[in-house]
Design a protein around this motif. Structure first.
Motif, PDB file in Angstrom:
ATOM      1  N   LEU A 191      -7.071  -9.479   9.470  1.00 51.80           N
ATOM      2  CA  LEU A 191      -6.006  -8.653  10.030  1.00 51.80           C
ATOM      3  C   LEU A 191      -5.160  -9.439  11.017  1.00 51.80           C
ATOM      4  N   LEU A 192      -5.802 -10.275  11.821  1.00 47.85           N
ATOM      5  CA  LEU A 192      -5.056 -11.101  12.768  1.00 47.85           C
ATOM      6  C   LEU A 192      -4.148 -12.077  12.034  1.00 47.85           C
ATOM      7  N   GLY A 193      -4.624 -12.664  10.943  1.00 50.13           N
ATOM      8  CA  GLY A 193      -3.803 -13.583  10.165  1.00 50.13           C
ATOM      9  C   GLY A 193      -2.615 -12.895   9.529  1.00 50.13           C
ATOM     10  N   ASP A 194      -2.781 -11.639   9.142  1.00 48.18           N
ATOM     11  CA  ASP A 194      -1.675 -10.909   8.525  1.00 48.18           C
ATOM     12  C   ASP A 194      -0.580 -10.560   9.520  1.00 48.18           C
ATOM     13  N   PHE A 195      -0.917 -10.538  10.795  1.00 53.72           N
ATOM     14  CA  PHE A 195       0.052 -10.105  11.805  1.00 53.72           C
ATOM     15  C   PHE A 195       1.314 -10.968  11.795  1.00 53.72           C
ATOM     16  N   ARG A 196       1.175 -12.240  11.470  1.00 57.91           N
ATOM     17  CA  ARG A 196       2.335 -13.130  11.501  1.00 57.91           C
ATOM     18  C   ARG A 196       3.354 -12.795  10.415  1.00 57.91           C
ATOM     19  N   PHE A 197       2.990 -11.940   9.464  1.00 59.37           N
ATOM     20  CA  PHE A 197       3.900 -11.572   8.386  1.00 59.37           C
ATOM     21  C   PHE A 197       4.618 -10.243   8.636  1.00 59.37           C
ATOM     22  N   GLU A 198       4.424  -9.651   9.829  1.00 51.32           N
ATOM     23  CA  GLU A 198       5.014  -8.331  10.086  1.00 51.32           C
ATOM     24  C   GLU A 198       6.520  -8.328   9.868  1.00 51.32           C
ATOM     25  N   GLN A 199       7.210  -9.346  10.365  1.00 56.21           N
ATOM     26  CA  GLN A 199       8.660  -9.400  10.244  1.00 56.21           C
ATOM     27  C   GLN A 199       9.106 -10.034   8.927  1.00 56.21           C
ATOM     28  N   SER A 200       8.422 -11.094   8.496  1.00 60.11           N
ATOM     29  CA  SER A 200       8.889 -11.851   7.325  1.00 60.11           C
ATOM     30  C   SER A 200       8.465 -11.234   5.999  1.00 60.11           C
ATOM     31  N   ASP A 201       7.330 -10.561   5.964  1.00 61.87           N
ATOM     32  CA  ASP A 201       6.831  -9.980   4.718  1.00 61.87           C
ATOM     33  C   ASP A 201       6.146  -8.649   5.034  1.00 61.87           C
ATOM     34  N   PRO A 202       6.935  -7.625   5.376  1.00 61.83           N
ATOM     35  CA  PRO A 202       6.333  -6.349   5.792  1.00 61.83           C
ATOM     36  C   PRO A 202       5.491  -5.691   4.708  1.00 61.83           C
ATOM     37  N   ASP A 203       5.837  -5.913   3.429  1.00 60.47           N
ATOM     38  CA  ASP A 203       5.022  -5.324   2.369  1.00 60.47           C
ATOM     39  C   ASP A 203       3.589  -5.838   2.446  1.00 60.47           C
ATOM     40  N   PHE A 214       2.059  -7.241   5.175  1.00 57.60           N
ATOM     41  CA  PHE A 214       1.408  -6.854   6.427  1.00 57.60           C
ATOM     42  C   PHE A 214       1.035  -5.378   6.433  1.00 57.60           C
ATOM     43  N   TYR A 215       2.024  -4.506   6.171  1.00 53.60           N
ATOM     44  CA  TYR A 215       1.771  -3.071   6.272  1.00 53.60           C
ATOM     45  C   TYR A 215       0.939  -2.551   5.105  1.00 53.60           C
ATOM     46  N   GLY A 216       1.060  -3.203   3.952  1.00 56.35           N
ATOM     47  CA  GLY A 216       0.229  -2.801   2.828  1.00 56.35           C
ATOM     48  C   GLY A 216      -1.246  -3.004   3.122  1.00 56.35           C
ATOM     49  N   ARG A 217      -1.586  -4.158   3.657  1.00 60.01           N
ATOM     50  CA  ARG A 217      -2.992  -4.433   3.970  1.00 60.01           C
ATOM     51  C   ARG A 217      -3.473  -3.614   5.156  1.00 60.01           C
ATOM     52  N   LEU A 218      -2.596  -3.423   6.137  1.00 60.67           N
ATOM     53  CA  LEU A 218      -2.963  -2.585   7.275  1.00 60.67           C
ATOM     54  C   LEU A 218      -3.235  -1.150   6.821  1.00 60.67           C
ATOM     55  N   ALA A 219      -2.407  -0.660   5.898  1.00 62.43           N
ATOM     56  CA  ALA A 219      -2.602   0.695   5.385  1.00 62.43           C
ATOM     57  C   ALA A 219      -3.937   0.819   4.654  1.00 62.43           C
ATOM     58  N   GLU A 220      -4.273  -0.171   3.827  1.00 58.71           N
ATOM     59  CA  GLU A 220      -5.556  -0.144   3.124  1.00 58.71           C
ATOM     60  C   GLU A 220      -6.716  -0.128   4.115  1.00 58.71           C
ATOM     61  N   LEU A 259     -15.829  12.194  20.292  1.00 58.96           N
ATOM     62  CA  LEU A 259     -16.840  11.564  19.459  1.00 58.96           C
ATOM     63  C   LEU A 259     -16.924  10.056  19.627  1.00 58.96           C
ATOM     64  N   ALA A 260     -15.775   9.379  19.817  1.00 63.45           N
ATOM     65  CA  ALA A 260     -15.816   7.922  19.788  1.00 63.45           C
ATOM     66  C   ALA A 260     -14.586   7.314  20.446  1.00 63.45           C
ATOM     67  N   ALA A 261     -14.787   6.109  20.960  1.00 62.53           N
ATOM     68  CA  ALA A 261     -13.695   5.252  21.440  1.00 62.53           C
ATOM     69  C   ALA A 261     -14.118   3.817  21.167  1.00 62.53           C
ATOM     70  N   PHE A 262     -13.299   3.074  20.431  1.00 59.93           N
ATOM     71  CA  PHE A 262     -13.674   1.697  20.097  1.00 59.93           C
ATOM     72  C   PHE A 262     -12.424   0.886  19.782  1.00 59.93           C
ATOM     73  N   PRO A 263     -12.509  -0.454  19.869  1.00 59.43           N
ATOM     74  CA  PRO A 263     -11.372  -1.317  19.524  1.00 59.43           C
ATOM     75  C   PRO A 263     -11.166  -1.345  18.012  1.00 59.43           C
ATOM     76  N   ARG A 264      -9.982  -1.025  17.583  1.00 62.34           N
ATOM     77  CA  ARG A 264      -9.728  -0.865  16.155  1.00 62.34           C
ATOM     78  C   ARG A 264      -9.957  -2.135  15.346  1.00 62.34           C
ATOM     79  N   TYR A 265      -9.526  -3.270  15.859  1.00 63.85           N
ATOM     80  CA  TYR A 265      -9.511  -4.492  15.056  1.00 63.85           C
ATOM     81  C   TYR A 265     -10.665  -5.439  15.374  1.00 63.85           C
ATOM     82  N   HIS A 266     -11.557  -5.052  16.265  1.00 62.30           N
ATOM     83  CA  HIS A 266     -12.644  -5.939  16.665  1.00 62.30           C
ATOM     84  C   HIS A 266     -13.876  -5.741  15.779  1.00 62.30           C
ATOM     85  N   PRO A 267     -14.701  -6.789  15.657  1.00 57.55           N
ATOM     86  CA  PRO A 267     -15.995  -6.593  14.989  1.00 57.55           C
ATOM     87  C   PRO A 267     -16.879  -5.663  15.821  1.00 57.55           C
ATOM     88  N   TRP A 268     -17.846  -5.041  15.184  1.00 57.17           N
ATOM     89  CA  TRP A 268     -18.638  -4.003  15.853  1.00 57.17           C
ATOM     90  C   TRP A 268     -19.352  -4.519  17.096  1.00 57.17           C
TER      91      TRP A 268
END
Length: 273
Positions: free
Chosen positions: A29-41, A43-49, A238-247
């Motif tokens: 997910l961190l690697g995909d972040f660099r594509f937010e502006q240049s390739d939104p399909d 970045f956002y496609g994988r984030l959505a999945e 019920l819960a609070a946790f960092p979304r993108y971090h490992p457990w």
């Protein structure tokens, strides 16, 4: 709400989600972040999945059931990537609804959804208790009153249903969004002006207009107030946790100061009473 606040971020409460929350996923997910502006399909496609997987795991861990037949509201669903991902996961077109205030944003990717509704997250155009799951992904930091939006999401969630509220924390490294990794620490206005000088146009997310300072502490306080019956709607926290971090890094949520800098994106999970 558990008597021990640290239990809210315990991976043992969410065995299905824990299997997903790996270091490999985080790095991807961190690697995909660099594509937010240049390739939104991409970045956002994988984030959505990934988001659909997170929602599925939370619902499964809480109810033991799948998403099929559940009514889902996506607040601030944007151009439709999340709708496509939910459809691919087997959620029927009549069961997924997205609510987005910006027509341009809804049409940005050319994706057509059968159940897109134009409306504000702070005044949702739906009756009380009509959805099994309401969720919002990276929207709270873009509205001037994120806790009014959270109240509205709880209002339209049925008793026993889940609200999943995920947002970018201002003091995390991505708090300034496209304006950079450190510039917002100097100040939101400074970051916006610096971005405009460097790029010849203002940032998409303008400080004080469409980007605001929302902290981890704000979200935890909101959830605790809702659990104590001090908000418009009552809910169990019920819960609070960092979304993108490992457990194994979820403990950061329990440490004041550290959580503001290191959590990056906080997920709050509440169950409507």
């Amino acid at each position: 709400m558990p008597s021990d606040p640290s239990a809210l971020s315990s991976p043992s409460r969410f065995p299905t989600l824990r299997r997903r929350a790996t270091l490999r996923r985080s790095l991807g997910l961190l690697g995909d972040f660099r594509f937010e502006q240049s390739d939104p399909d991409r970045f956002y496609g994988r984030l959505a999945e990934d988001t659909v997987g997170l929602v599925t795991d939370l619902w499964n861990d809480g109810s033991g059931a799948s998403l099929r037949g559940r009514r889902i509201l996506d607040v601030g669903g944007g151009p439709g990537y999340f709708g496509q991902a939910f459809a691919a996961a087997g959620v029927g077109p009549g069961d997924y609804v997205t609510c987005e205030p910006d027509v341009g944003e809804m049409a940005a990717a050319g994706i057509r959804l059968q159940s897109s509704v134009r409306g504000s997250g702070m005044d949702l155009p739906f009756a009380d208790g009509v959805f099994d799951i309401t969720y919002s992904s990276n929207v709270a930091e873009h509205v001037p009153d994120p806790w009014r939006m959270a109240d509205e999401m709880l209002r339209v969630t049925r008793p026993g249903g889940l609200m999943i509220y995920s947002y970018t924390c201002w003091l995390g490294p991505f708090g300034g969004h496209e304006t950079g990794l450190w510039q917002h620490y100097v100040g939101g206005e400074f970051a916006a002006r610096r971005y405009e000088r460097a790029n010849g146009h203002p940032p998409k997310n303008r400080w004080g207009e469409s980007l605001f300072n929302v902290s981890c502490a704000d979200g935890l306080r909101y959830a605790e107030d809702a659990a104590a019956g001090q908000r418009a709607q009552d809910a169990e926290f019920l819960a609070a946790f960092p979304r993108y971090h490992p457990w194994w890094a979820w403990w950061m949520v329990n440490v004041p100061g550290v959580r503001e800098l290191a959590v990056s994106n906080l997920v709050l999970v509440l169950q409507r009473r």
